[in-house]
Design a protein around this motif. Structure first.
Motif, mmCIF file in Angstrom:
data_model
loop_
_atom_site.group_PDB
_atom_site.id
_atom_site.type_symbol
_atom_site.label_atom_id
_atom_site.label_comp_id
_atom_site.label_asym_id
_atom_site.label_seq_id
_atom_site.Cartn_x
_atom_site.Cartn_y
_atom_site.Cartn_z
ATOM 1 N N UNK A 182 -36.100 -5.582 35.101
ATOM 2 C CA UNK A 182 -35.014 -6.314 34.463
ATOM 3 C C UNK A 182 -34.316 -5.410 33.460
ATOM 4 N N UNK A 183 -32.987 -5.491 33.437
ATOM 5 C CA UNK A 183 -32.262 -4.810 32.374
ATOM 6 C C UNK A 183 -32.504 -5.572 31.072
ATOM 7 N N UNK A 184 -32.181 -4.905 29.972
ATOM 8 C CA UNK A 184 -32.386 -5.578 28.695
ATOM 9 C C UNK A 184 -31.434 -6.764 28.552
ATOM 10 N N UNK A 185 -30.315 -6.682 29.207
ATOM 11 C CA UNK A 185 -29.408 -7.826 29.193
ATOM 12 C C UNK A 185 -30.039 -9.020 29.912
ATOM 13 N N UNK A 186 -30.707 -8.743 31.018
ATOM 14 C CA UNK A 186 -31.363 -9.835 31.741
ATOM 15 C C UNK A 186 -32.530 -10.406 30.940
ATOM 16 N N UNK A 187 -33.249 -9.539 30.265
ATOM 17 C CA UNK A 187 -34.315 -10.054 29.396
ATOM 18 C C UNK A 187 -33.702 -10.962 28.335
ATOM 19 N N UNK A 188 -32.534 -10.558 27.849
ATOM 20 C CA UNK A 188 -31.832 -11.397 26.884
ATOM 21 C C UNK A 188 -31.433 -12.743 27.489
#
Lengths: 249, 249
Positions: A182-188
């Motif tokens: 997951x990208x950090x945006x997706x984690x967000x």
DNA sequence: CGCCTATTTGATAGCCGTCAACCGGAGTGG
DNA sequence: CCACTCCGGTTGACGGCTATCAAATAGGCG
């Protein structure tokens, strides 16, 4: 020798909670299905549509998401190999959320009618589906607690712990480490935060020696401490549950 | 004349989504059960325990909640008359969350084994239970979106809209107004906010003419505008769904 | 090597939490 | 009937966590 059905992962998962006899598991393995390759970000189910088939994740990751009117995106679950992606709405007329591939993924599509009919004909399989759905519902409730009542750092740590335990349960994790694609945006999007803040919190956790990162591979030097920091109690995953004799005869 | 079973509200609710024949609905009505009176704040199900019976809410309100380690409380759903309170975990070994009475409540307790056995014996009833659970799961996902991605004002308005629609569906609401028997602290626990901020937002909504309040009775002068402000789209409640012919024979 | 995306970092702003005090209605006891 | 108490609602001041904006760096892939 029998061809190995693409659905054996699903059977294995269901059997962790409900004892299926040979006929039951064979009936699942023999379900008609076709296997398809998806690329990252491909839609698997679109909100509002009526899925014609229930997708089962064979390899790769996927996620469920809903959108707010202002464009805000909320990921409501992460799905890993072996997960059925439509059992949660098998009997509903249209999808109330979308499912997208997180990585390249191989997915078996099982026609809905076949699955529904199987559930109606074989109570034990219906029971296995019910347990599966009820555990998914429990996970969603825990996410609600996570997002509603825990601070950013704890939230992210909790997500990392959950995925680790679920992967471990499917034998997809080695030595307390795994790749979270997951990208950090997706984690967000999964934790109700922005990518910027996710980045800061991940670095925090790393600085404090709670995780290590190499590209997207995460390791936990001290699982016990991380669990405490994450306020992570795996009971909600019902991992221990195994009903050997689920139903009075 | 037959005694009116305390479970007729449940049957009525299930029938909104799945056509039950006379035998099915009678089988539910004839389930063994005892009716009990609960006071506000009484526990109906305790997290960690194995419920011996499935409670069905006859009158009054209840809520589901989970606790964080630091004491933070998250309400994960509001339950209204007619709702079954344990169907969501009927096949799980122990409760992963607690259920408490929100007001004085009258509750029918149905022994779990009887309910499970009924589900195994009557596929159409199992189907009705599944639809019920899948709608509940959809609601939980919407709450996740609500808390994760909407601001405080929108969140609260959304909660008010949801309860209104669900009550209306059970014929418990009159002329766009109803009593929401929750303290502002409880509304906060349901929306991931503090009671202080809930208060400010409620006053905001009132000042802007979107709601009126008299003690805990809420009215909506302009439902259309409120729905927009709340980012409320009732599709996730699956209110329209009615499978007349649910399953191929 | 160059492009594109993801990650990282800093400065600033704002939403919401925290703390504290006051108000107000319902129930209770004198 | 009135004083008292208590809980929930209301209000204000202040602070902090997280968002926003912007830019630099790093990494993956042609």
């Amino acid at each position: 020798m029998r061809n190995v059905s693409a659905l054996h992962l699903l059977v294995r998962k269901l059997e962790k909670h409900v004892a299926l006899d040979g006929e039951d598991s064979r009936a699942i393995l023999d379900l008609p299905h076709t296997v398809h390759a998806y690329k990252a970000f491909d839609y698997i189910i679109r909100e509002g549509e009526q899925p014609g088939a229930c997708p089962v994740l064979i390899s790769g990751f996927a996620f469920r998401q809903k959108l707010a009117e202002d464009g805000g995106r909320q990921i409501v679950s992460i799905q890993i190999p072996g997960d059925a992606l439509d059992l949660q709405q098998l009997f509903l007329d249209y999808a109330d959320h979308s499912v997208q591939a997180l990585t390249e993924a191989s997915i078996a599509l099982v026609p809905r009618p076949a699955l529904r009919e199987l559930a109606m004909r074989r109570p034990r399989i219906a029971h296995a589906f019910a347990v599966n759905n009820q555990i998914d519902a429990s996970i969603t409730r825990e996410w609600l607690l996570n997002i509603g009542r825990r601070d950013a750092r704890t939230r992210i740590a909790h997500l990392l712990c959950e995925v680790a335990v679920r992967l471990e349960r499917q034998d997809l994790v080695t030595e307390y480490g795994y790749e979270l694609p997951m990208s950090q945006e997706q984690i967000g999007d999964a934790t109700g935060l922005t990518s910027v803040h996710v980045n800061r919190m991940l670095r925090d956790l790393e600085r404090d020696g709670l995780i290590t990162r190499h590209s997207r591979t995460i390791r936990f030097p001290d699982w016990t401490v991380l669990k405490r920091v994450a306020d992570f109690n795996p009971l909600y995953l019902h991992v221990g549950q195994q009903s050997a004799v689920p139903i009075p005869a």
